[in-house]
Motif scaffolding. Structure first.
Motif: not given
Ligand SMILES: [Zn+2]
Ligand SMILES: [Zn+2]
Length: 354
Positions: A32-36, A53-56, A156-158
Motif C-alpha cells: 500500500l503506497c502513499h501515491s494510491d 495499486g502499483h506495488e505487486g 515495485a515502487c517505494g
Molecule cells: Zn508508489
C-alpha cells in the motif's frame, strides 16, 4: 476506487485476455503506497472507477503470442515504468523515464478491466489491488523466485525509489555525509542504499521518534527528531559543517529549504527531491545558497527494470532488509484498515497478501 473520499470496494470484475504483447499475472502480494492514497483522498485525480495499486509481486499465468522474456510460472513484478528499450531515455544509461510511459490519469486508456460491459480503469498499466492483472511485456520484471512476495513487493515502487535515488540519481560517493529526511518505505530504502554506498555519517530525520530504532538497524548512524529543534543546525553540527547529500523523502516542499541549509555550501553538494510534493507547492530558495550545489528530483530512483530485478536479488542475498519496512500484512478485504494504519503513522509499510 469508485469515488474520491470513499473507501475502496472489493468487487468482481471481468479481466480481458492478454493481447499478443501482454502477460496475465496472478498477484501474490501488493504494497500500500502513499501515491494510491493520494487518489483515494482526491489530492491526485484519476478517471474513475479505477483499480489502484502499483506495488505487486505475482506469477505469470498466461503470455501473449509475441511475448518474449517471461514464461508461465515465472515470478514477476509489474513495474509502473515501462522499459521499451528503444527510446532515448530507456537507452540513456542514467534514467528510466520511458517515453511510452503514460502519466495522464484523466484520459481514458486501454484497461483490461470491465464491469457489466463498461471499462474500469487501470493505474499506470499495472493495477495490483487485484487477484489478477494484465500487463504489457515492457512493464514486466522477472525476479528471483526465492523472494517472499510479501516483502519484495515494496521493491515495485517505494523502496526502489529510495535506493535508486541514492545509487542512480545521486551516485553517492564512499565516505560522504548523507541526510535522509522522511523515514517511510522510500526513506528507509535510501538509508540502506547510503549504507551500501559506504556513506558516513548517515543521518536519518523524521517527525516520528518511533522510527529511530528501525533507522539505526538499517544503517543510520544518527537519528534527528524533526519535532525537536533546528534540524539543519543539528545536521551541520554532526557533519562538521554540512552534509554532501540530502534526500527529501517526505514530500514536503518546506524541507527543501531545510535540506539546503544542512548541506555543505560551495562544495559539490546535492539535494535530491524524492517524495511526491503537492502539485501547487513552490520552493523559496535564495540563489546564493546554490553555489556549488545541485538540486534535482528523482522519479522512481531512475530505476530501470534491470535495477528492480537486481534489488530483489540484493534482498534475497541479505544486502537489504525489507522485513523492517513491512510492518503489517492484511487480507484484501482489510485493505481500507491497512490504509488507516498508514494514515495514523502506526505502520511503516502495509502489505496485502492475495
Ligand atoms: Zn508508489
Ligand atoms: Zn522507452
Amino acid at each position: 476506487l469508485e469515488q474520491a473520499g470513499r473507501p475502496l470496494q472489493v468487487q468482481t470484475l471481468t479481466l480481458a485476455d492478454p493481447g499478443p504483447h501482454e502477460v496475465r499475472v496472478r498477484l501474490l502480494a501488493t504494497g500500500l503506497c502513499h501515491s494510491d492514497l493520494n487518489f483515494m483522498t482526491g489530492d491526485a485525480r484519476h478517471l474513475l472507477p479505477v483499480v489502484l495499486g502499483h506495488e505487486g509481486v505475482g506469477v505469470v499465468a498466461e503470455v501473449g503470442s509475441a511475448v518474449t522474456g517471461v514464461t508461465v510460472g515465472d515470478t514477476v513484478i509489474p513495474y509502473l515504468v515501462p522499459d521499451c528499450g528503444v527510446c532515448d531515455l530507456c537507452r540513456s544509461g542514467v534514467t528510466n523515464n520511458c517515453r511510452t510511459m503514460h502519466r495522464d490519469f484523466l484520459t481514458p486508456r486501454y484497461t483490461p478491466y470491465s464491469r457489466d460491459g463498461r471499462p474500469v480503469g487501470n493505474l499506470m498499466g499495472v493495477s495490483t489491488f487485484a487477484e489478477q492483472t494484465v500487463v504489457h511485456q515492457t512493464q514486466v520484471v522477472k525476479v528471483n523466485p526465492l523472494a517472499d512476495p510479501g516483502l519484495a513487493c515494496c521493491l515495485a515502487c517505494g523502496v526502489t525509489t529510495g535506493i535508486g535515488a541514492v545509487l542512480n540519481t545521486a551516485r553517492v560517493r564512499r565516505g560522504s555525509a548523507v541526510v535522509v529526511l522522511g523515514l517511510g518505505g522510500v526513506g528507509l530504502g535510501a538509508v540502506q542504499a547510503a549504507r551500501l554506498a559506504g556513506a558516513f555519517p548517515i543521518l536519518a530525520v523524521d517527525t516520528n521518534p518511533g522510527r529511530k530504532e528501525v533507522a539505526h538497524r538499517l544503517g543510520a548512524t544518527h537519528f534527528i527528531d524533526a519535532g525537536a529543534g533546528d534540524v539543519a543546525a543539528a545536521i551541520r553540527d554532526i557533519t562538521h559543517g554540512g552534509a554532501d547529500y540530502a534526500f527529501e523523502c517526505a514530500g514536503r516542499a518546506s524541507l527543501y529549504a531545510t535540506a539546503l541549509q544542512a548541506l555543505k555550501g560551495g562544495a559539490g553538494a546535492m539535494l535530491v527531491g524524492v517524495g511526491i510534493v503537492p502539485a501547487d507547492d513552490d520552493l523559496h530558495i535564495r540563489p546564493s545558497q546554490l553555489t556549488g550545489t545541485t538540486i534535482t528530483r528523482s522519479f522512481m530512483g531512475n530505476a530501470k527494470r534491470s535495477d528492480v530485478a537486481q534489488y530483489v536479488d540484493w534482498y534475497v542475498d541479505g544486502l537489504i532488509d525489507l522485513s523492517e519496512i513491512v510492518s503489517h500484512r492484511v487480507a484484501l478485504d482489510e485493505i481500507n484498515e491497512g490504509y488507516d494504519l498508514i494514515r495514523s503513522g502506526e505502520a511503516v509499510r502495509v502489505v496485502v497478501e492475495l
